[in-house]
Design a protein around this motif. Structure first.
Motif, PDB file in Angstrom:
ATOM      1  N   MET A 173      15.805  44.053  42.996  1.00 41.14           N
ATOM      2  CA  MET A 173      16.033  44.650  41.666  1.00 41.14           C
ATOM      3  C   MET A 173      17.445  45.228  41.570  1.00 41.14           C
ATOM      4  N   ARG A 174      17.952  45.769  42.650  1.00 43.93           N
ATOM      5  CA  ARG A 174      19.338  46.276  42.629  1.00 43.93           C
ATOM      6  C   ARG A 174      20.314  45.117  42.449  1.00 43.93           C
ATOM      7  N   MET A 175      19.990  43.992  43.072  1.00 43.89           N
ATOM      8  CA  MET A 175      20.845  42.806  42.873  1.00 43.89           C
ATOM      9  C   MET A 175      20.852  42.419  41.392  1.00 43.89           C
ATOM     10  N   ALA A 176      19.667  42.381  40.805  1.00 44.87           N
ATOM     11  CA  ALA A 176      19.566  41.993  39.392  1.00 44.87           C
ATOM     12  C   ALA A 176      20.308  42.996  38.506  1.00 44.87           C
ATOM     13  N   LEU A 177      20.204  44.283  38.846  1.00 40.72           N
ATOM     14  CA  LEU A 177      20.850  45.326  38.039  1.00 40.72           C
ATOM     15  C   LEU A 177      22.371  45.250  38.157  1.00 40.72           C
ATOM     16  N   ILE A 178      22.860  45.062  39.375  1.00 34.15           N
ATOM     17  CA  ILE A 178      24.316  44.930  39.577  1.00 34.15           C
ATOM     18  C   ILE A 178      24.840  43.766  38.734  1.00 34.15           C
ATOM     19  N   MET A 179      24.123  42.652  38.786  1.00 33.88           N
ATOM     20  CA  MET A 179      24.543  41.484  37.988  1.00 33.88           C
ATOM     21  C   MET A 179      24.564  41.823  36.497  1.00 33.88           C
ATOM     22  N   MET A 180      23.525  42.505  36.033  1.00 32.10           N
ATOM     23  CA  MET A 180      23.453  42.832  34.613  1.00 32.10           C
ATOM     24  C   MET A 180      24.619  43.734  34.194  1.00 32.10           C
ATOM     25  N   LEU A 181      24.883  44.772  34.989  1.00 29.53           N
ATOM     26  CA  LEU A 181      25.920  45.728  34.604  1.00 29.53           C
ATOM     27  C   LEU A 181      27.328  45.139  34.717  1.00 29.53           C
ATOM     28  N   LEU A 182      27.468  44.145  35.587  1.00 29.47           N
ATOM     29  CA  LEU A 182      28.776  43.484  35.695  1.00 29.47           C
ATOM     30  C   LEU A 182      28.886  42.305  34.727  1.00 29.47           C
TER      31      LEU A 182
END
Lengths: 138, 308
Positions: free
Chosen positions: B295-304
């Protein structure tokens, strides 16, 4: 009891009886070098009893403070002895540097330069919370 | 000046965004190679002003698995903060070096202060007892994968519901799904704060009950979320010692639970879940830790803005 009418200034009327002193303090009226009258427990037809504050000077007043302490209070702006404007303030959505967060774990306790900001979290309960830590204002 | 999107509270994310993050996380789990270079050339700064092992490592592993780099401040005591630098200044400076910041701080609201100054996205990795949104992302993905969705679940929250930031965030997130019901299991002194009950549960018309007995509640639960009583949240050592062993989950206690109840824990545990429970198929907490990374991977991708 007679209090002179004012020529240029502000009358905060219909303050819920007992709230006048808190408003006086939060508005910093004790620090002003102008004529200020705080009249408590005045008989009122509408409210039974009310407090009134009269400021005999054309000075800036933080209306958010009035809306926070007593949203039902009215503000009368007086110019040349005449009523120029009558305002009902209501609760402000945000309060900046009016009250302080009392949560010892809040970031505002260590970062002293931060503004103390509260948001209106519940209009019905007239409740404000710190935007940083969500602690309820007392 | 407009600031980049940050995630301070789980409620900063809409349910549509949560659903999208879970879809991406599941895709990462299924096809990790597809994501191995997504963050090539990007840097994550991990600013941890209080000790953390798993959250920091999970963020760092997430960025490495996306092909990015990590720069770290792992100990507030040896950092610029110890010289009196404000969170706000630290966030401005680190924004010059990194594309995204993950920050943990002992003071409540510190992540919001950082987000107000940073020129890159800030992810709150825990601000005192206040919010811990990425733990909630791990919790949500775990419940979703174990139970197939969120609607009509009865969720038991057990232990320290007062200072447990993961609990507050989870209650907020789950309350947005239909038919959810909470059983709040805690000693009197560690009950869910009124502001969570009033603002989230009462206002949302969410069903909930409070009890101090895990035994009474366990049979009705689809999900049991255990928490640790955290020493660092108490000003008074005596209170901590009195309350720390309030609930200990054992195989014996689980006899009264549903056969498909999911047991979650944000970890680390001390003794509130007996090691003997680990082999029970209902124990999901290690899978939950793995889910947190995805989920952190998905969130990092979303915010970037990288396609999540």
């Amino acid at each position: 009891m007679n209090i002179d009418s004012i020529r240029d200034g502000i009358v905060i009327d219909h303050i819920t009886a007992g709230c006048g002193m808190k408003l006086y303090e939060l508005l910093g009226l004790d620090k002003l070098d102008v004529s200020v009258a705080l009249i408590r427990n005045v008989t009122s037809r509408k409210m039974g009893k009310k407090d009134i504050i009269k400021i005999d000077a054309d000075i800036p007043v933080n209306f958010d403070v009035i809306g926070y302490v007593d949203p039902s209070a009215t503000v009368n702006i007086i110019k040349n002895g005449e009523l120029l404007k009558k305002l009902t303030i209501g609760m402000p959505e945000r309060l900046t540097n009016v009250i302080r967060c009392r949560n010892p774990r809040c970031i505002t306790t260590t970062e002293q330069e931060l503004d103390q900001v509260f948001r209106l979290s519940d209009r019905d309960r007239q409740e404000y919370r710190c935007i940083y830590c969500d602690t309820k204002a007392n | 000046m407009s600031r980049p999107r940050s995630v301070i509270d789980i409620l900063d994310l809409s349910t549509d965004e949560l659903d999208a993050l879970m879809r991406v996380a599941e895709d990462i789990i299924a096809y990790p190679d597809k994501y191995a270079e997504v963050c090539h050339g990007k840097k994550l700064a991990t600013l941890f002003f209080e000790p953390s092992t798993r959250t920091r490592m999970s963020f760092e592993a997430a960025m490495y698995e996306l092909g990015g780099h990590v720069i770290s401040m792992t100990d507030g005591a040896s950092s610029s903060a110890s010289k009196g630098e404000s969170v706000s200044d630290t966030a401005k400076i680190v924004s010059c070096y990194a594309d995204i910041i993950a920050m943990r701080h002992p003071k409540e609201g510190a992540a919001l202060v950082a987000a107000q100054s940073a020129t890159v996205p800030v992810v709150n990795a825990g601000d005192g007892g206040h919010c811990h949104p990425t733990q909630t992302l791990a919790d949500l993905l775990t419940i979703y994968r174990e139970k197939g969705g969120f609607s009509n679940l009865t969720v038991g929250l057990c232990g320290d519901l007062k200072f447990g930031r993961t609990v507050h965030s989870l209650v907020g997130a789950l309350s947005r799904y239909e038919g959810i019901k909470f059983i709040l299991i805690s000693p009197e002194e560690l009950r869910l704060p009124d502001y969570v009950k009033n603002d989230v549960l009462d206002r949302g018309g969410i069903q909930y009950a409070e009890t101090s007995s895990l035994d009474d509640a366990i049979g009705s639960l689809d999900v049991l979320y255990m928490t640790r009583v955290q020493r660092e949240r108490f000003f008074n050592e005596e209170d901590y010692l009195r309350l720390k062993d309030s609930y200990i989950l054992t195989p014996d206690k689980l006899r009264g639970a549903k056969s498909d109840m999911a047991i979650l824990h944000p970890l680390p545990r001390v003794n509130e879940i007996s090691v003997a429970v680990d082999d029970d198929p209902r124990a999901c907490y290690f899978r939950q830790a793995a889910n947190g990374k995805y989920m952190r991977m998905a969130l990092i991708m979303m915010l970037l803005g990288l396609g999540a």
